[in-house]
Structures are given as structure tokens and as C-alpha cells.
Scaffold this motif. Structure first.
Motif, PDB file in Angstrom:
ATOM      1  N   ALA A 124      -7.082  -1.749   6.815  1.00 21.08           N
ATOM      2  CA  ALA A 124      -6.238  -1.515   5.651  1.00 21.08           C
ATOM      3  C   ALA A 124      -4.786  -1.924   5.865  1.00 21.08           C
ATOM      4  O   ALA A 124      -4.092  -2.257   4.904  1.00 21.08           O
TER       5      ALA A 124
ATOM      6  N   LEU B  98      -9.778   2.005  10.510  1.00 18.99           N
ATOM      7  CA  LEU B  98      -9.157   1.965   9.192  1.00 18.99           C
ATOM      8  C   LEU B  98      -7.821   1.236   9.233  1.00 18.99           C
ATOM      9  O   LEU B  98      -7.506   0.434   8.348  1.00 18.99           O
TER      10      LEU B  98
ATOM     11  N   GLU C 278      -5.576   1.151  -1.285  1.00 21.40           N
ATOM     12  CA  GLU C 278      -6.063   0.071  -0.416  1.00 21.40           C
ATOM     13  C   GLU C 278      -6.984  -0.866  -1.190  1.00 21.40           C
ATOM     14  O   GLU C 278      -6.901  -2.092  -1.042  1.00 21.40           O
ATOM     15  N   ASP C 279      -7.847  -0.316  -2.018  1.00 26.22           N
ATOM     16  CA  ASP C 279      -8.731  -1.150  -2.833  1.00 26.22           C
ATOM     17  C   ASP C 279      -7.927  -2.034  -3.775  1.00 26.22           C
ATOM     18  O   ASP C 279      -8.233  -3.221  -3.957  1.00 26.22           O
TER      19      ASP C 279
ATOM     20  N   THR D  39       0.834  -1.205   0.000  1.00 27.24           N
ATOM     21  CA  THR D  39       0.000   0.000   0.000  1.00 27.24           C
ATOM     22  C   THR D  39       0.865   1.250   0.000  1.00 27.24           C
ATOM     23  O   THR D  39       0.603   2.211  -0.731  1.00 27.24           O
TER      24      THR D  39
ATOM     25  N   PHE E 186      -4.910   7.138  -1.042  1.00 28.98           N
ATOM     26  CA  PHE E 186      -4.937   6.032  -0.087  1.00 28.98           C
ATOM     27  C   PHE E 186      -6.083   5.060  -0.355  1.00 28.98           C
ATOM     28  O   PHE E 186      -5.897   3.847  -0.340  1.00 28.98           O
ATOM     29  N   ALA E 187      -7.291   5.608  -0.577  1.00 29.93           N
ATOM     30  CA  ALA E 187      -8.454   4.738  -0.772  1.00 29.93           C
ATOM     31  C   ALA E 187      -8.272   3.830  -1.974  1.00 29.93           C
ATOM     32  O   ALA E 187      -8.544   2.628  -1.918  1.00 29.93           O
TER      33      ALA E 187
ATOM     34  N   LYS F  95     -11.202   6.210   4.561  1.00 27.67           N
ATOM     35  CA  LYS F  95     -10.310   6.060   3.405  1.00 27.67           C
ATOM     36  C   LYS F  95     -10.414   7.265   2.470  1.00 27.67           C
ATOM     37  O   LYS F  95      -9.405   7.772   1.976  1.00 27.67           O
ATOM     38  N   GLN F  96     -11.629   7.714   2.233  1.00 25.45           N
ATOM     39  CA  GLN F  96     -11.831   8.850   1.332  1.00 25.45           C
ATOM     40  C   GLN F  96     -11.201  10.126   1.902  1.00 25.45           C
ATOM     41  O   GLN F  96     -10.637  10.936   1.157  1.00 25.45           O
TER      42      GLN F  96
ATOM     43  N   SER G 176     -14.985   3.168   5.089  1.00 23.32           N
ATOM     44  CA  SER G 176     -15.044   3.745   3.741  1.00 23.32           C
ATOM     45  C   SER G 176     -14.874   5.257   3.784  1.00 23.32           C
ATOM     46  O   SER G 176     -14.118   5.841   2.994  1.00 23.32           O
TER      47      SER G 176
ATOM     48  N   CYS H 217      -2.673   6.396   8.928  1.00 13.97           N
ATOM     49  CA  CYS H 217      -4.056   6.113   9.329  1.00 13.97           C
ATOM     50  C   CYS H 217      -4.421   6.791  10.645  1.00 13.97           C
ATOM     51  O   CYS H 217      -5.603   6.913  10.974  1.00 13.97           O
TER      52      CYS H 217
END
Length: 388
Positions: free
Chosen positions: A121, A117, A31-32, A17, A27-28, A149-150, A146, A104
Motif C-alpha cells: 500500500a 501491507l 488504498e483502493d 493515501t 485505510f482500506a 487493510k480491513q 486484504s 501500517c
């Protein structure tokens, strides 16, 4: 066959990551993409033959990120990112795990969101495991993670975060491993050791001491597939080397005269480790440390532990009185209530509470232990009750 070394995959999560974030992914999205790569890894039958799993994960995650960018952005941006795509090959070694923990823990997030998070993550826990730790529905926790992360989008990897949040995450990670996956506990200890080198703060030492003292009892905690409560454990199986190290670290931390919750919890663990038998445990001093914990940061979990300690120090009626002030929804409340009722000679009530505790248990081993306690009382088997 499918890959069996899931530990190496989990440990690679923060590194991979971090690499994607430094390459320009938010970051989001990073992580996805890493989660997609992990799924691909678990589905690939020959991954055990890959020489560098980390490099493979980076390549797959970066491609997943690029695919996402291509579908979400304009053609110009898409072509530019494609031109910048690095070629496959060895990835330079860098320990990104703690950096990801601090990212984080950024102040832009609430404490609860940052901890949740990180556990998802970076530590690789499932949303359900995290929801259980916070005593909230899984859907609520999924939304919280969620949103967190955003909010981290665009924040550099090297911006400082909140040390207290990082410590909280490492504490929860260790606890999850102590109750289940041993590798999680070992990873939490490894990272806390690193943090102790990098950060001159007594609470870091307190947390490391706490982990070592609890981990030292692990060989005696589960024997023959059965959970063994502290009072019944074979203390000869405890890791004396870890106990000695933990006590030494704790003493150095306490000497700084900046008491924190992890130092106080470690002091309680040290008193258990110091007792040659359960009957020789200094419960009066343990109650005093719990009083310190209440002053440092009161919580239902602390109140529960304090109530049990009072019951040991002053008798079951005193323990039951203290338990009356604790929220019944706190994990293991009914197990503690059963224990105190049994010590008070109320076998029928205790059996009922053990059964209720088993119904609420979050692990199979704990559930089986509690059911055995309930059955023992219903059958009229005489024996001193044992706390978990």
C-alpha cells in the motif's frame, strides 16, 4: 504517449493515501481509491503535461472514494460526504510517507501482515513481489494484505507503530530495489535518512549504514548487461563517498553498545568494502559477525550466509558441512552449494547445482549468470568460481 515517470507516481502513493485518510476515508478504502487513481494515471496519454501530478491523483482518488461510498452507504451519508467534497486545486505539501509506514506497523496487526501491507500500500510493490520475498503463494499474500487493510479501518494516521517493523519494511524495500529497480533503493535510503533524524536508535543508523555500503557497490554490480559477482567487481567503481559515510554512521551506532541485526549486517558489508581485493577479505571476522547475527535472530538466510563465510574462512568442506544444516528451499541455496562443490574440485556436481540455481533464480540477470557458470564447468573452462 503514456506517462514515463513512474517514480513520481510511486512516491505519491503514501502522500495521497494519507490525505484521503485525514479527510475521513478508512485505510482500506483510501488504498483502493489510490490504486484506481494510479491505474487511471497509467492509462492517461497526456498525464506528462499535468503540472501537479500529486494534486491530480488526490482529486481522482477522492472521487473514486466518493463513488465507492455512494454505492455502499445510505443516501443521507452519501449526500453529506458529497457536500464535504473539496474543490480541485493545489494540495498543501506534507511528507506523509513515514507516517503511513508507522500506521501500517500498528500493533493491531501481526508483524508479517503489517510488513506485507506496507510494501503493497505504501511502497507500491506488487503482491507477487511481496509473496516472493516471504516465500508464500501469491494468493496467500493477497488474502493477508486484504485482511490487514480491513483491520486498520478507523485508526488515526498519527497513532504510533512498531519501529522494528518499519525498519524491516525499509530493509525489504531496499533489497527489492537493489535486485531490480534502482529508484526503490534510493527511496528506501531517503526514508531511512528521515527516520534517523526523527528517531534516536542505533538500529536506524545500522540500517542506513547497511544501505549505503551496499548501494556503493551498485555501479560495479551490473556491467554491460551482465551481473558481476562481488569477488569479480572492479572496486575502483565503488562509491567511496557512500562507503565513508556508511562506515562513519556504523561506528557511531556500534559505539552505543546496543548491537542489533542491521548493525551486524552493516559490519559485514564494511569488511567487504574495506578489503582492497576479494582475496584480502577478512572472512574470519565475517564469520564472527554472522555468529552474532545467529544469536540476535537466527534465520535460514543468515545460516546460508554464514555457511558461505565458513567455506571461505575454513575451506569448501567446512562450507559444505555448514550448508547441510540449511533448508534447501532458501533462495540462492543451490548457488552457494554449487560454489562450494566447485571449490572442492567437484565440477560435475557444481555444474548441476548451478543449473538448478538458475532454474530457481528470480531475476533474468541472475539466471543468466548462473547458466554461464554451469556452461563454463561443462565445457571444462578453468577459473576460480565467484560468489554472487
Amino acid at each position: 504517449m503514456m506517462i514515463t515517470d513512474t517514480t513520481s507516481l510511486r512516491r505519491a502513493i503514501p502522500e495521497v493515501t494519507g490525505i484521503l485518510v485525514r479527510r475521513g476515508a478508512d485505510f482500506a478504502s483510501a488504498e483502493d481509491a489510490v490504486q484506481k487513481a494510479l491505474l487511471r494515471a497509467l492509462e492517461r496519454p497526456d498525464l506528462d503535461e499535468v503540472r501537479d501530478i500529486r494534486a491530480w491523483l488526490v482529486a481522482v482518488a477522492w472521487r473514486a472514494f466518493l463513488d465507492q461510498v455512494r454505492s455502499d452507504t445510505a443516501r443521507a451519508a452519501r449526500e453529506q460526504r458529497h457536500a464535504d467534497e473539496p474543490e480541485a486545486g493545489p494540495v498543501p505539501q506534507r511528507e506523509d510517507t513515514l507516517a503511513m509506514y508507522f500506521l501500517c506497523a500498528h500493533p493491531i496487526l501481526t508483524a508479517t501482515s503489517s510488513i506485507a501491507l506496507t510494501l503493497r500500500a505504501v511502497a507500491g510493490l506488487t503482491t507477487r513481489q511481496i509473496a516472493d520475498a516471504f516465500l508464500v503463494p501469491e494468493a496467500t499474500m493477497a488474502q493477508r494484505i486484504s485482511r490487514a487493510k480491513q483491520r486498520l479501518g478507523g485508526i488515526p494516521l498519527d497513532q504510533p507503530g512498531d519501529l522494528s517493523r518499519v525498519l524491516r519494511v525499509l530493509y525489504l524495500l531496499f533489497n527489492e530495489g537493489y535486485s531490480g529497480e534502482r529508484d526503490l533503493s534510493i527511496e528506501a535510503i531517503r526514508l531511512t535518512r528521515q527516520l534517523a533524524v526523527l528517531t534516536d536508535h542505533p538500529e536506524v543508523g545500522g540500517l542506513l549504514a547497511l544501505m549505503l555500503l551496499h548501494h556503493a557497490r551498485r555501479p560495479a554490480r551490473v556491467v554491460g548487461g551482465r551481473l558481476i559477482p562481488l569477488a569479480e567487481q572492479n572496486r575502483a567503481l565503488w562509491d567511496t563517498k557512500s562507503i565513508t559515510e556508511g562506515v562513519d554512521i556504523l561506528q557511531r551506532a556500534l559505539a552505543r553498545d546496543l548491537l542489533g541485526q542491521y548493525q551486524a549486517q552493516a559490519a559485514i558489508a564494511a569488511l567487504h568494502a574495506d578489503a582492497l581485493s576479494a582475496s584480502q577479505t577478512d572472512w574470519v571476522q565475517i564469520v564472527e559477525w554472522y555468529d552474532d547475527l545467529v544469536r540476535l535472530g537466527d534465520s535460514p538466510v543468515i545460516r546460508l550466509g554464514r555457511a558461505v563465510a565458513i567455506g571461505e574462512a575454513d575451506g569448501p568442506q567446512a562450507g559444505l558441512k555448514a550448508l547441510a544444516t540449511v533448508d534447501a528451499q532458501v533462495p540462492r541455496f543451490h548457488a552457494a552449494l554449487a560454489y562450494m562443490h566447485e571449490r572442492a574440485g567437484e565440477a560435475d556436481v557444481a555444474a548441476s547445482e548451478y543449473a538448478e540455481a538458475a532454474r530457481r533464480a528470480t531475476s533474468v540477470l541472475e539466471q543468466q549468470y548462473l547458466l554461464r557458470q554451469a556452461d563454463r564447468l561443462r565445457l571444462g573452462v578453468v577459473g576460480r568460481p565467484s560468489r554472487r
